[in-house]
Scaffold this motif. Structure first.
Motif, PDB file in Angstrom:
ATOM      1  N   MET A  66      21.333 -33.819   0.987  1.00 33.24           N
ATOM      2  CA  MET A  66      20.697 -33.266  -0.201  1.00 33.24           C
ATOM      3  C   MET A  66      20.634 -34.215  -1.096  1.00 33.24           C
ATOM      4  O   MET A  66      21.581 -34.652  -1.793  1.00 33.24           O
ATOM      5  CB  MET A  66      21.120 -31.972  -0.306  1.00 33.24           C
ATOM      6  CG  MET A  66      20.368 -31.113  -1.610  1.00 33.24           C
ATOM      7  SD  MET A  66      20.954 -29.222  -2.170  1.00 33.24           S
ATOM      8  CE  MET A  66      20.363 -28.627  -0.697  1.00 33.24           C
ATOM      9  N   ASN A  67      19.424 -34.404  -1.776  1.00 34.52           N
ATOM     10  CA  ASN A  67      19.380 -35.436  -2.906  1.00 34.52           C
ATOM     11  C   ASN A  67      20.023 -34.868  -3.970  1.00 34.52           C
ATOM     12  O   ASN A  67      20.038 -33.387  -4.301  1.00 34.52           O
ATOM     13  CB  ASN A  67      17.758 -35.677  -3.148  1.00 34.52           C
ATOM     14  CG  ASN A  67      17.077 -36.407  -2.166  1.00 34.52           C
ATOM     15  OD1 ASN A  67      17.874 -36.919  -1.148  1.00 34.52           O
ATOM     16  ND2 ASN A  67      15.832 -36.531  -2.128  1.00 34.52           N
ATOM     17  N   THR A  68      20.144 -35.831  -5.171  1.00 38.89           N
ATOM     18  CA  THR A  68      20.517 -35.179  -6.491  1.00 38.89           C
ATOM     19  C   THR A  68      19.816 -34.431  -7.034  1.00 38.89           C
ATOM     20  O   THR A  68      20.194 -33.344  -7.706  1.00 38.89           O
ATOM     21  CB  THR A  68      21.230 -36.403  -7.344  1.00 38.89           C
ATOM     22  OG1 THR A  68      21.891 -37.293  -6.593  1.00 38.89           O
ATOM     23  CG2 THR A  68      21.627 -36.062  -8.659  1.00 38.89           C
ATOM     24  N   HIS A  69      18.555 -34.629  -7.185  1.00 39.36           N
ATOM     25  CA  HIS A  69      17.572 -33.898  -7.634  1.00 39.36           C
ATOM     26  C   HIS A  69      17.372 -32.214  -7.199  1.00 39.36           C
ATOM     27  O   HIS A  69      17.376 -31.364  -7.856  1.00 39.36           O
ATOM     28  CB  HIS A  69      15.935 -34.172  -7.966  1.00 39.36           C
ATOM     29  CG  HIS A  69      15.264 -34.286  -6.537  1.00 39.36           C
ATOM     30  ND1 HIS A  69      15.590 -35.288  -5.579  1.00 39.36           N
ATOM     31  CD2 HIS A  69      14.466 -33.407  -6.120  1.00 39.36           C
ATOM     32  CE1 HIS A  69      14.585 -34.904  -4.415  1.00 39.36           C
ATOM     33  NE2 HIS A  69      14.110 -33.729  -4.748  1.00 39.36           N
ATOM     34  N   LYS A  70      17.638 -32.245  -5.876  1.00 44.15           N
ATOM     35  CA  LYS A  70      17.579 -30.953  -5.191  1.00 44.15           C
ATOM     36  C   LYS A  70      18.949 -30.382  -5.536  1.00 44.15           C
ATOM     37  O   LYS A  70      19.080 -29.022  -5.649  1.00 44.15           O
ATOM     38  CB  LYS A  70      17.337 -31.295  -3.719  1.00 44.15           C
ATOM     39  CG  LYS A  70      15.848 -31.493  -3.458  1.00 44.15           C
ATOM     40  CD  LYS A  70      15.786 -31.362  -1.860  1.00 44.15           C
ATOM     41  CE  LYS A  70      14.195 -31.638  -1.579  1.00 44.15           C
ATOM     42  NZ  LYS A  70      13.863 -31.525  -0.239  1.00 44.15           N
ATOM     43  N   ARG A  71      20.141 -30.865  -5.445  1.00 47.32           N
ATOM     44  CA  ARG A  71      21.403 -30.085  -5.849  1.00 47.32           C
ATOM     45  C   ARG A  71      21.246 -29.865  -7.342  1.00 47.32           C
ATOM     46  O   ARG A  71      21.818 -28.742  -7.497  1.00 47.32           O
ATOM     47  CB  ARG A  71      22.542 -31.263  -5.785  1.00 47.32           C
ATOM     48  CG  ARG A  71      23.059 -31.319  -4.402  1.00 47.32           C
ATOM     49  CD  ARG A  71      24.371 -32.025  -4.418  1.00 47.32           C
ATOM     50  NE  ARG A  71      23.668 -33.254  -3.871  1.00 47.32           N
ATOM     51  CZ  ARG A  71      24.228 -34.573  -3.790  1.00 47.32           C
ATOM     52  NH1 ARG A  71      25.326 -34.891  -4.077  1.00 47.32           N
ATOM     53  NH2 ARG A  71      23.502 -35.614  -3.209  1.00 47.32           N
TER      54      ARG A  71
ATOM     55  N   GLY B 221      12.071 -25.474  -5.721  1.00 49.74           N
ATOM     56  CA  GLY B 221      12.104 -27.064  -5.989  1.00 49.74           C
ATOM     57  C   GLY B 221      13.101 -27.508  -5.142  1.00 49.74           C
ATOM     58  O   GLY B 221      12.954 -28.494  -4.736  1.00 49.74           O
ATOM     59  N   ALA B 222      14.272 -26.862  -5.153  1.00 53.81           N
ATOM     60  CA  ALA B 222      15.481 -27.409  -4.308  1.00 53.81           C
ATOM     61  C   ALA B 222      15.253 -27.151  -2.626  1.00 53.81           C
ATOM     62  O   ALA B 222      15.927 -27.808  -1.909  1.00 53.81           O
ATOM     63  CB  ALA B 222      16.579 -26.835  -4.492  1.00 53.81           C
ATOM     64  N   GLY B 223      14.080 -26.638  -2.273  1.00 54.36           N
ATOM     65  CA  GLY B 223      13.681 -26.496  -1.032  1.00 54.36           C
ATOM     66  C   GLY B 223      14.463 -25.555  -0.147  1.00 54.36           C
ATOM     67  O   GLY B 223      14.674 -25.225   1.125  1.00 54.36           O
ATOM     68  N   GLN B 224      15.110 -24.607  -1.254  1.00 55.86           N
ATOM     69  CA  GLN B 224      15.882 -23.318  -0.476  1.00 55.86           C
ATOM     70  C   GLN B 224      15.073 -22.192  -0.047  1.00 55.86           C
ATOM     71  O   GLN B 224      15.421 -21.520   0.585  1.00 55.86           O
ATOM     72  CB  GLN B 224      17.009 -22.953  -1.478  1.00 55.86           C
ATOM     73  CG  GLN B 224      18.010 -24.089  -1.821  1.00 55.86           C
ATOM     74  CD  GLN B 224      18.734 -24.577  -0.864  1.00 55.86           C
ATOM     75  OE1 GLN B 224      19.396 -23.938   0.163  1.00 55.86           O
ATOM     76  NE2 GLN B 224      18.788 -25.659  -0.160  1.00 55.86           N
TER      77      GLN B 224
ATOM     78  N   GLY C  95      15.998 -32.673 -12.211  1.00 58.92           N
ATOM     79  CA  GLY C  95      15.730 -32.273 -10.805  1.00 58.92           C
ATOM     80  C   GLY C  95      14.035 -32.375 -10.574  1.00 58.92           C
ATOM     81  O   GLY C  95      13.665 -32.783  -9.448  1.00 58.92           O
ATOM     82  N   THR C  96      13.438 -31.759 -11.759  1.00 58.35           N
ATOM     83  CA  THR C  96      11.765 -31.820 -11.445  1.00 58.35           C
ATOM     84  C   THR C  96      11.037 -33.144 -11.452  1.00 58.35           C
ATOM     85  O   THR C  96      10.256 -33.320 -10.669  1.00 58.35           O
ATOM     86  CB  THR C  96      11.316 -31.214 -12.691  1.00 58.35           C
ATOM     87  OG1 THR C  96      11.936 -29.627 -12.824  1.00 58.35           O
ATOM     88  CG2 THR C  96       9.640 -30.997 -12.598  1.00 58.35           C
ATOM     89  N   LEU C  97      11.665 -34.214 -12.305  1.00 53.46           N
ATOM     90  CA  LEU C  97      11.112 -35.480 -12.309  1.00 53.46           C
ATOM     91  C   LEU C  97      11.503 -36.247 -10.797  1.00 53.46           C
ATOM     92  O   LEU C  97      10.837 -37.116 -10.509  1.00 53.46           O
ATOM     93  CB  LEU C  97      11.907 -36.390 -13.459  1.00 53.46           C
ATOM     94  CG  LEU C  97      11.663 -35.778 -14.762  1.00 53.46           C
ATOM     95  CD1 LEU C  97      12.209 -36.480 -15.936  1.00 53.46           C
ATOM     96  CD2 LEU C  97       9.985 -35.871 -14.801  1.00 53.46           C
TER      97      LEU C  97
END
Length: 158
Positions: free
Chosen positions: A1-6, A69-72, A135-137
């Protein structure tokens, strides 16, 4: 999982949790006073509960957008713009930290006492605003039908 998603996942989970706690606090007037509700609002129990449930619903909604946004969970409508608005709201609330620190340190005196919990609320809001914003960016632009990630156009199967 990417930092932005975390970051979005953490901010989303925190917002949902805060929304649930806020809903409970709204049913207990003494708790509402402790956490900063105006006395005029606390005197009207029905208004206190309604305001608390409204704020609670907004917090849960912000959390759901973070989780989306995190894909959850599934992608919610207008994801990026809504996440940016959520980030800005938390950042503006978090900016209260600077004057609160100045008042707590005695460098600024406007006759309003600053409790430690308000510093925590402001710092938390600032952190959530930064998490939502960063996270949004980091979100990839939404892919358009008929295009693959390389940017080459492919026939649309629909």
């Amino acid at each position: 999982m990417n930092t932005h998603k975390r970051l979005l996942k953490a901010a989303g989970v925190l917002c949902v949790g805060m929304g649930l706690v806020h809903a409970v606090i709204g049913f207990v007037p003494s708790w509402s006073l402790y956490f900063g509700a105006p006395e005029a609002l606390v005197r009207s129990y029905s208004l206190l509960v309604a305001a608390s449930l409204l704020i609670s619903g907004l917090l849960v909604l912000a959390g759901l957008y973070g989780l989306s946004g995190a894909g959850q969970i599934r992608r919610l409508p207008a994801l990026r713009p809504v996440l940016l608005v959520i980030s800005l709201i938390f950042l503006v609330r978090g900016l209260f930290l600077l004057p609160e620190l100045l008042m707590a340190g005695g460098w600024l005196d406007i006759g309003i006492p600053v409790h430690g919990r308000y510093l925590i609320f402001s710092a938390g809001s600032l952190g959530l605003g930064l998490a939502f914003g960063r996270g949004t960016l980091g979100l990839a632009p939404r892919e358009k039908p008929g295009y693959v990630k390389t940017g080459r156009q492919t026939p649309n199967p629909l």
